[in-house]
Design an enzyme around this catalytic site. Structure first.
Site, PDB file in Angstrom:
ATOM      1  CD  GLN A 179      -3.150   0.760   0.724  1.00 15.50           C
ATOM      2  OE1 GLN A 179      -3.569  -0.384   0.659  1.00 15.50           O
ATOM      3  NE2 GLN A 179      -3.798   1.771   0.231  1.00 15.50           N
ATOM      4  CG  PHE A 180       1.848   3.690  -3.607  1.00 12.67           C
ATOM      5  CD1 PHE A 180       1.866   5.069  -3.769  1.00 12.67           C
ATOM      6  CD2 PHE A 180       0.941   2.946  -4.341  1.00 12.67           C
ATOM      7  CE1 PHE A 180       0.999   5.695  -4.649  1.00 12.67           C
ATOM      8  CE2 PHE A 180       0.071   3.552  -5.220  1.00 12.67           C
ATOM      9  CZ  PHE A 180       0.095   4.935  -5.379  1.00 12.67           C
ATOM     10  CB  THR A 181      -1.956   5.303  -0.703  1.00 12.30           C
ATOM     11  OG1 THR A 181      -2.549   4.179  -0.049  1.00 12.30           O
ATOM     12  CG2 THR A 181      -2.146   5.191  -2.211  1.00 12.30           C
TER      13      THR A 181
END
Length: 150
Positions: A79-81
């Site tokens: 989950q890069f966010t």
């Protein structure tokens, strides 16, 4: 590195209208890897995920068992966010998120460490880089944010 850990009674990941992974009892992890992360952070947080005592014992006393002792499973999603900065303006800034190919290598190492302790069949994941729909039932609710900087 940041991880949002949720204790779940079920969780699943759907890609292109198909369930690609699911678990019953355990953790749903959202894992964000930053540009500053290395194997040191991966090692530190994998150990933390595996050792946290979040589950109850046979007498229903809370905070007594870790994921392995509770015979739980893990569903992990990259989950890069989680690396978003929102201080300025209205558009999230993701410049602190690790580049895709490096993040994927580190994420796969994270999964490898979890699997080496918990077992291959007990650790499932989403599809790196894909648009995913995640579903879960949070138990407790218990949600813990782990940060390698803390």
């Amino acid at each position: 590195m940041k991880i949002v850990l949720q204790k779940v009674s079920q969780a699943s990941v759907v890609v292109d209208s198909k369930v690609i992974s699911s678990i019953k009892h355990g953790y749903m992890l959202l894992v964000g890897i930053s540009i500053d992360d290395s194997m040191a952070e991966i090692d530190k947080l994998s150990k933390k995920v595996l050792s946290l005592r979040i589950f109850e014992d046979e007498s229903r006393n809370l905070w007594k068992k870790n994921i392995k002792e509770a015979n739980g499973e893990i569903l992990s999603v990259s989950q890069f966010t989680l690396m978003a900065k929102t201080k300025k303006g209205t558009k999230p800034d993701f410049h602190l998120a690790q580049k895709g190919h490096i993040a994927k290598e580190l994420y796969e190492e994270f999964l490898k460490l979890l699997r080496s302790d918990l077992g291959e069949e007990k650790v499932k994941d989403g599809e790196f880089g894909a648009m995913m729909s995640c579903s879960l039932t949070n138990e407790g609710p218990v949600t813990i944010i782990l940060d390698s900087d803390q």
